[in-house]
Design an enzyme around this catalytic site. Structure first.
Site, PDB file in Angstrom:
ATOM      1  N   SER A 143      -4.829 -79.139  -4.039  1.00 56.56           N
ATOM      2  CA  SER A 143      -4.684 -77.813  -3.585  1.00 56.56           C
ATOM      3  C   SER A 143      -3.640 -77.064  -3.963  1.00 56.56           C
ATOM      4  O   SER A 143      -3.481 -75.911  -3.825  1.00 56.56           O
ATOM      5  CB  SER A 143      -4.421 -77.992  -1.668  1.00 56.56           C
ATOM      6  OG  SER A 143      -3.021 -78.662  -1.573  1.00 56.56           O
ATOM      7  N   HIS A 144      -2.704 -77.538  -4.897  1.00 53.13           N
ATOM      8  CA  HIS A 144      -1.513 -77.068  -5.543  1.00 53.13           C
ATOM      9  C   HIS A 144      -1.511 -77.132  -7.021  1.00 53.13           C
ATOM     10  O   HIS A 144      -0.413 -76.812  -7.458  1.00 53.13           O
ATOM     11  CB  HIS A 144      -0.323 -77.182  -4.925  1.00 53.13           C
ATOM     12  CG  HIS A 144      -0.200 -76.678  -3.443  1.00 53.13           C
ATOM     13  ND1 HIS A 144      -0.822 -77.074  -2.536  1.00 53.13           N
ATOM     14  CD2 HIS A 144       0.440 -75.523  -3.069  1.00 53.13           C
ATOM     15  CE1 HIS A 144      -0.686 -76.582  -1.156  1.00 53.13           C
ATOM     16  NE2 HIS A 144       0.048 -75.239  -1.774  1.00 53.13           N
ATOM     17  N   GLU A 201      -5.298 -76.586   1.820  1.00 59.08           N
ATOM     18  CA  GLU A 201      -6.164 -77.724   2.275  1.00 59.08           C
ATOM     19  C   GLU A 201      -7.545 -77.280   3.040  1.00 59.08           C
ATOM     20  O   GLU A 201      -8.670 -77.836   3.034  1.00 59.08           O
ATOM     21  CB  GLU A 201      -5.431 -78.858   3.160  1.00 59.08           C
ATOM     22  CG  GLU A 201      -4.227 -79.617   2.354  1.00 59.08           C
ATOM     23  CD  GLU A 201      -4.750 -80.371   1.345  1.00 59.08           C
ATOM     24  OE1 GLU A 201      -5.827 -80.877   1.409  1.00 59.08           O
ATOM     25  OE2 GLU A 201      -4.046 -80.378   0.123  1.00 59.08           O
TER      26      GLU A 201
END
Ligand code: NDP
Ligand code: PYC
Length: 335
Positions: free
Chosen positions: A49-50, A190
């Site tokens: 997610s990052h 997420e």
């Protein structure tokens, strides 16, 4: 549920792709280097997610002119125990990389020091700043806020960002213990990934636009996220909002939202980082004392220390399997 298609990319592929995209969209070398490190280390450690997932947002904010791809963060340490980093309206990674060594030096001399980052845009996982402090045998604590996505406990109106907090505990000769978590039950990223994959999320992650519980991440993205752990997580989200906004002297989430152009990238905000020297505060012998505690922890069946998953992922040189549509989208962003 049908699995979405992925493309295998080595860490070198990820580095080359993200470098080409940042450099061709207005980032100069120091900013490109810092962003590439951020993206590659997130993918290396399994933070889908990052890592690459954030690249379209980074590029949108460069193209809209909101974020300065040629930022030169400046450091004011006139107060000795307070290191003030002005981010020059750039992305946080360069401000962090420039400021943390100054913070570490101050904490080693004084026992404790804080660093504030202002005029900056944070869109990343939070462990790199605290792990960099642990590598200097310091305890690190960091937090940042974002646009409001999360309702305080009992409410259904967003006021908090997903407000992550990260913490690293040094273990000389070993990997540090690293806690790095959103104070929302799930990070916004997420929820976005679950929506992309068509997966349900656990009850308690968020509410739909009418304030009803739902396990549908697409409904939550139209409604609000919830803090983890009810009113206790909500209280920690409040503390993060006050440290990253109030104590730093930068935007609260609702102010970030008001200042934002909604280009899909991060919103402006502050970051709070604290470093503590266990050697100066607890005294010599601190490391052995804490190892005895970790031994007891590890002896408990079923328990594992936070940070272990990411540190284990880090050991693998195998290609990472990245969502195929995302890879194509990022390739198209090269100029
Ligand atoms: P997770 O819920 O995946 O993990 C939170 C923490 O709990 C991690 O330290 C993790 O360690 C640990 N953990 C997970 N499972 C266990 C277990 N079974 N036993 C012990 N420890 C465990 O993280 P989030 O989804 O909350 O956050 C994801 C990322 O999003 C973070 O990197 C965060 O910084 C980032 N984020 C960034 C924001 C920003 O504004 N820049 C906003 C919100 C989030 P491990 O990693 O080893 O599993
Ligand atoms: O995943 O919640 C999140 C997030 C917000 C800003 C950057 N990441």
């Amino acid at each position: 549920m049908a699995e979405t298609a992925t493309i295998p990319l080595t860490l070198e592929d990820i580095e080359q792709l993200s470098r080409a995209v940042f450099a061709s969209n207005g980032c100069d070398e120091p900013n490109t280097d810092a962003l590439v490190r951020t993206v590659v280390t997130a993918e290396r450690d399994g933070s889908a997610s990052h890592g690459l997932f954030r690249v379209p947002g980074y590029i949108a904010s460069l193209r809209s002119g909101k974020v300065n791809g040629r930022a030169r963060p400046t450091i004011d340490n006139a107060l000795a125990a307070v290191i003030k980093v002005h981010g020059d309206n750039g992305y946080a990674p360069l401000a962090i990389e420039r400021g943390v060594p100054v913070l570490a030096e101050a904490a080693k001399k004084l026992g404790i020091a804080v660093m504030t980052i202002t005029h900056s845009y944070h869109f990343a996982a939070m462990w790199p700043e605290v792990e960099a402090l642990a590598a200097e045998d310091l305890i690190g604590l960091a937090c940042v806020s974002s646009k409001p996505y999360v309702a305080p406990a009992g409410g259904s109106e967003a006021l908090f960002g997903t407000n992550p907090i990260s913490f690293a505990w040094p273990r000389p000769g070993k990997m540090p213990v690293v806690v790095d978590m959103a104070t929302a039950a799930m990070a916004h990223g997420e929820i976005q990934l679950a929506a992309r994959e068509g997966e349900a999320v656990p009850l308690g992650a968020g509410l739909d636009a009418s304030g009803n519980d739902t396990t549908d991440p697409r409904e939550i993205l139209q409604g609000v996220l919830l803090p983890f752990g009810g009113y206790k997580g909500s209280a920690i989200a409040l503390m993060v909002e006050l440290l990253a906004g109030g104590a730093v002297g930068d935007h609260f989430g609702f102010e970030s939202q008001a200042a934002d152009n909604n280009d899909g990238g991060p919103s402006v905000g502050g970051e709070f980082i604290m470093a503590i020297s266990p050697e100066l505060v607890a005294g010599s012998g601190w490391a052995e004392h804490c190892e005895a505690f970790f031994q007891r922890y590890d002896a408990i069946e079923g328990a594992r220390l936070p940070g272990l998953r990411r540190h284990d992922n880090r050991k693998s040189n195998e290609p990472r399997h990245i969502n195929a549509e995302l890879v194509e989208r990022i390739r198209d962003l090269r100029r």
